[in-house]
Design an enzyme around this catalytic site. Structure first.
Site, PDB file in Angstrom:
ATOM      1  N   ARG A   1      36.630 -36.817 -55.531  1.00 25.35           N
ATOM      2  CA  ARG A   1      36.810 -38.182 -56.039  1.00 25.35           C
ATOM      3  C   ARG A   1      36.355 -39.193 -54.987  1.00 25.35           C
ATOM      4  O   ARG A   1      37.021 -39.385 -53.974  1.00 25.35           O
ATOM      5  CB  ARG A   1      38.272 -38.419 -56.411  1.00 25.35           C
ATOM      6  CG  ARG A   1      38.540 -39.867 -56.853  1.00 25.35           C
ATOM      7  CD  ARG A   1      39.837 -40.041 -57.629  1.00 25.35           C
ATOM      8  NE  ARG A   1      41.035 -39.828 -56.850  1.00 25.35           N
ATOM      9  CZ  ARG A   1      42.268 -40.134 -57.274  1.00 25.35           C
ATOM     10  NH1 ARG A   1      42.442 -40.675 -58.488  1.00 25.35           N
ATOM     11  NH2 ARG A   1      43.326 -39.894 -56.522  1.00 25.35           N
TER      12      ARG A   1
ATOM     13  N   ASP B   1      50.913 -42.328 -53.340  1.00 25.44           N
ATOM     14  CA  ASP B   1      49.564 -42.693 -52.927  1.00 25.44           C
ATOM     15  C   ASP B   1      49.341 -44.152 -53.264  1.00 25.44           C
ATOM     16  O   ASP B   1      50.280 -44.885 -53.580  1.00 25.44           O
ATOM     17  CB  ASP B   1      48.511 -41.773 -53.551  1.00 25.44           C
ATOM     18  CG  ASP B   1      48.431 -41.892 -55.078  1.00 25.44           C
ATOM     19  OD1 ASP B   1      49.049 -42.816 -55.654  1.00 25.44           O
ATOM     20  OD2 ASP B   1      47.737 -41.067 -55.689  1.00 25.44           O
TER      21      ASP B   1
END
Length: 532
Positions: A162, A446
């Site tokens: 990603r 996160d």
């Protein structure tokens, strides 16, 4: 060449990645596509301004033919047919990369975005680890002498990388006198060094694409992929991408996003925190109608989230793409086995809901959760690699259902406000210290959880929310007081040196973001200025 690297910190073996040839590829991507990236970011602003005026979103009338058309995405390669459990985590440091590859998961989402602080060391080290992993040479020895090696007794996880979203720049790479686009640095260095190695391994260059807001942004990625494959001389369609539907405008363009990337598409993913954060961001002017309760009380069975996930599964399977479920963020605490057991049961129930709905797999944040997720999906899949045959013709989702935030049960409380401020400061502090994946209260946090935390506080201040447990109105003064108390709590937990270096500036940043009259689109943009 017009590309330069301004490197404030030496990175061991960086010369293996920052070769003239690799930098020339990044430069070519930037020169060919950066202007379009800029235009698309401008289009985001225009779209948000329109939403501020209308207070709503809808499916696009100009793309109705795409939604009604008879088409499918390209068939998935063999390496991506079975994705029943995906491990997520950063690709730096090497120890975490090795643990992810060895985890027993079918796929590792190697995260250069939400779970990674883009320090120059992390950017370069992640590409090194991914390249060494593809070569089979990745290893690490801890200061205590413990060795970490890639397992040979079972398959390694298939890597899906990603890169950063379109909005982030990379300040350490300058092209034609301007900061490079972070996505082009991440994708460019990874693809150039690793694509052919992955093909030799029977896999391929596979990607997760984050934070897109329109099918035109997907079209740009498709053109980048086409150019990249021609540049290095691999067949068109070798790249495969899974798109995260984690913004509210993208939820209205799922089919269009798949259509634009149909020769390179693998699937869509349903998240929660970034999706809720996007709703706050888009509808911040709409008052009580879009006011969320405490984030911990918003579960995936809330009507607006059910509409979103069911539409995603239906859309994916209608078009031959995989539907990937959300994150199980529990971090086991072996000192509290009863707490961990209860958390695992919650994860099992959540994954059962996803598998029942037709998802083809789901994410976990810790290797101990891999068997839990596998157990659930094994019951539903049996010998099948996926659930593409599970169509959902009974699902009909309207724009109003996607936007029915008011139906989410729960209250706004001081306890929730305190938790949001604590998490936002704690996460941001660790992020600016160089670590993008943080365990807080037995949960892996996160950037997405930090974003929804700080945006909820902003929303509550500007809505004048009344706290159900104290009766107080959420004002700037109240937030400042509670933020100071939560920051002082963190001072006692982390020690004075770390506090002064990271937590104090993080608290100041969160205060600015929560109390500013203007909403800042991304926490990580100003936080990046605090990173070397």
């Amino acid at each position: 060449m017009t590309i330069t690297v301004t490197n404030p910190q030496p990175v061991e073996r960086a010369e293996e990645i920052l070769t003239p040839e690799a930098l020339a590829f990044v430069e070519a991507l930037h020169q060919k596509f950066a202007a379009r990236r800029d235009e698309l970011l401008g289009a985001r602003v225009a779209k948000r301004d329109q939403v501020a005026q209308t207070g709503t979103l809808d499916f696009l009338p100009e793309t109705a033919e795409v939604r009604s058309g008879d088409w499918k995405v390209a068939e998935a390669p063999a390496a991506l047919q079975d994705r029943r459990v995906e491990m997520t985590g950063p690709a730096s440091p090497a120890k975490m990369a090795i643990n992810a590859l060895n985890s027993g998961a079918k796929v590792w989402l190697a995260d250069l975005e939400d779970a990674s602080t883009p320090t120059w060391h992390n950017v370069v080290d992640a590409i090194l680890n991914l390249r060494d992993g593809a070569r089979g040479t990745l290893s690490y020895t801890s200061p205590e002498g413990k060795e970490y090696r890639l397992r040979t007794d079972a398959p390694l996880a298939v890597v899906v990388t990603r890169p950063r979203g379109w909005h982030m720049n990379e300040k350490h790479v300058v092209v034609d006198g301007r900061e490079a686009v972070g996505a082009f640095v991440d994708f460019g260095l990874h693809f150039f060094h690793v694509a052919k190695l992955l093909i030799e391994n029977g896999h391929g260059p596979y990607y997760y694409l984050p934070k897109m807001e329109s099918h035109l942004e997907a079209r740009l990625w498709n053109d980048v992929f086409t150019f990249a494959q021609e540049y290095v001389g691999i067949p068109h369609g070798t790249i495969r991408a899974t798109m995260l539907i984690e913004t509210i405008p993208a939820a209205f363009e799922m089919e269009e996003i798949l259509f634009e990337l149909r020769e390179h598409a693998s699937g869509l993913n349903a998240g929660r925190w970034d999706y809720m954060f996007s709703i706050v961001k888009y509808f911040r002017d709409a008052g009580e109608k879009f006011l969320f309760p405490d984030r911990a009380s918003v579960v995936m069975t809330a009507p607006f989230l059910r509409a979103y996930t069911e539409l995603l599964v239906k859309t994916c399977h209608k078009r031959g793409a995989f539907a990937m479920g959300g994150m199980a963020a529990v971090i086991p605490n072996r000192r509290e086995p009863e707490v961990t057991a209860a958390a695992f049961e919650k994860v099992r129930n959540d994954k059962t809901r996803e598998a029942t709905d037709g998802f083809d797999g789901s994410w976990v944040a810790h290797p101990d959760l891999v068997p839990v997720c596998v157990e659930v999906f094994d019951k539903f899949l049996g010998e099948k690699p996926n659930q593409l045959d599970k169509q959902r013709p009974e699902v009909e989702v309207t724009a109003d259902q996607l936007l029915d935030v008011a139906a989410a049960n729960g209250e706004v409380t001081e306890a929730g406000l305190r938790l949001n401020l604590y998490v936002a400061v704690a996460y941001t502090a660790v992020w600016i210290s160089g670590n993008g994946a943080v365990a807080i209260h037995n949960l892996m946090e996160d950037a997405a959880t930090a974003e929804i935390s700080r945006s909820q506080v902003w929303q509550q201040v500007n809505a004048g929310s009344v706290l159900a447990d104290t009766g107080n109105t959420v004002t700037r003064e109240l937030v400042s007081t509670i933020l100071a108390e939560e920051t002082e709590k963190l001072r006692g937990e982390v020690g004075e040196d770390a506090f002064l270096k990271f937590y104090a500036p993080a608290s100041k940043l969160i205060e600015d973001l929560c109390l500013n009259e203007e909403f800042t689109d991304f926490l990580t943009t100003p936080a990046y200025e605090l990173v070397d």
